[in-house]
Design a protein around this motif. Structure first.
Motif, PDB file in Angstrom:
ATOM      1  N   SER A 162       0.834  -1.197   0.000  1.00 14.68           N
ATOM      2  CA  SER A 162       0.000   0.000   0.000  1.00 14.68           C
ATOM      3  C   SER A 162       0.872   1.252   0.000  1.00 14.68           C
ATOM      4  O   SER A 162       1.801   1.374   0.803  1.00 14.68           O
ATOM      5  N   GLU A 164       0.392   5.236   0.358  1.00 12.33           N
ATOM      6  CA  GLU A 164      -0.621   6.179   0.828  1.00 12.33           C
ATOM      7  C   GLU A 164      -0.031   7.588   0.908  1.00 12.33           C
ATOM      8  O   GLU A 164       1.121   7.753   1.296  1.00 12.33           O
ATOM      9  N   LEU A 213      -8.549   8.144   1.517  1.00 10.27           N
ATOM     10  CA  LEU A 213      -8.179   8.099   2.927  1.00 10.27           C
ATOM     11  C   LEU A 213      -9.047   9.087   3.712  1.00 10.27           C
ATOM     12  O   LEU A 213      -9.463  10.116   3.176  1.00 10.27           O
ATOM     13  N   ALA A 219      -4.861   6.074  -1.313  1.00 11.88           N
ATOM     14  CA  ALA A 219      -4.077   4.860  -1.135  1.00 11.88           C
ATOM     15  C   ALA A 219      -4.190   4.002  -2.398  1.00 11.88           C
ATOM     16  O   ALA A 219      -5.304   3.729  -2.858  1.00 11.88           O
ATOM     17  N   GLN A 221      -3.379   0.313  -3.541  1.00 14.42           N
ATOM     18  CA  GLN A 221      -3.048  -0.967  -2.943  1.00 14.42           C
ATOM     19  C   GLN A 221      -2.857  -2.031  -4.020  1.00 14.42           C
ATOM     20  O   GLN A 221      -3.745  -2.262  -4.839  1.00 14.42           O
TER      21      GLN A 221
END
Length: 224
Positions: A162, A164, A213, A219, A221
């Motif tokens: 991930s 972010e 977020l 994010a 992933q």
């Protein structure tokens, strides 16, 4: 089954055409670029004209586009090897730390030490991760105290990576198109960066998802 075979055939034909196109346009492009360099060397005064900057900027863009087309065309051909994921991610992050320090962006990591080895094409996955990291830092406004967090952990039967950020986020209407070739929200972008990322992840039999977020930001992933 027939539809899948036809889709694969169309994809192969498209990639072949794209490869031929890139090859054919690269040769005259190289000649034009060389001619411009010779012109500037023999007549330095041309660099004082505003149009000269326009020409060279457009040439750089075309060269970048051709390079990106070549990368996109070969993104789904991979050669994998067993990889220690935390060690590998740390090696990728070490190459962007100077840029993030310069931009005043804090980099945080949370890489599970208990992850099993994974099979990766280390060159192409590095390219995908660097692309996502660049996308993250470019989304953070200059005036904001930037932060990027990179995590790797087990999720069900998969391994998740991930990336972010606390940037400006991605509008809902753009999320369905953001991995499509030539789709870009940047004035100078070729629109192939995230398309290449998607190709590389799919070649690893993985998937990539986008999440908003809670306190602004995005994010990305990767599930392997």
């Amino acid at each position: 089954m027939q539809e899948s075979a036809e889709t694969e055939q169309l994809k192969n034909e498209f990639q072949l055409s794209l490869s031929k196109f890139s090859h054919e346009i690269r040769n005259p492009l190289t000649l034009i670029s060389s001619s411009l360099q010779m012109m500037a060397a023999e007549h330095p005064e041309v660099e004082n004209f505003r149009q000269w900057d326009d020409i060279t900027n457009n040439m750089e863009y075309i060269c970048e586009l051709i390079d990106d087309l070549s990368v996109y065309n070969n993104a789904d051909t991979i050669t994998v090897k067993e990889t220690d994921l935390p060690e590998y991610i740390n090696s990728v992050l070490s190459s962007v730390r100077p840029t993030l320090d310069y931009l005043g962006i804090t980099l945080k990591t949370d890489l599970s030490a208990s992850l099993p080895p994974v099979m990766l094409d280390q060159v192409k996955m590095r390219q995908a991760l660097l692309n996502l990291l660049q996308n993250a830092w470019e989304s953070i406004p200059v005036q904001r105290r930037g932060e990027i967090r990179v995590r790797a952990f087990s999720q069900g039967g998969s391994i998740c990576i991930s990336i972010e950020d606390n940037g400006s986020g991605i509008p809902a209407e753009q999320k369905s198109d953001i991995f499509q070739p030539f789709y870009s929200t940047k004035p100078s972008g070729t629109g192939l960066g995230l398309a290449v990322v998607s190709q590389i992840i799919r070649a690893h039999h993985g998937s990539i998802r986008i999440f908003d977020l809670p306190e602004r930001g995005t994010a990305f992933q990767i599930l392997l």
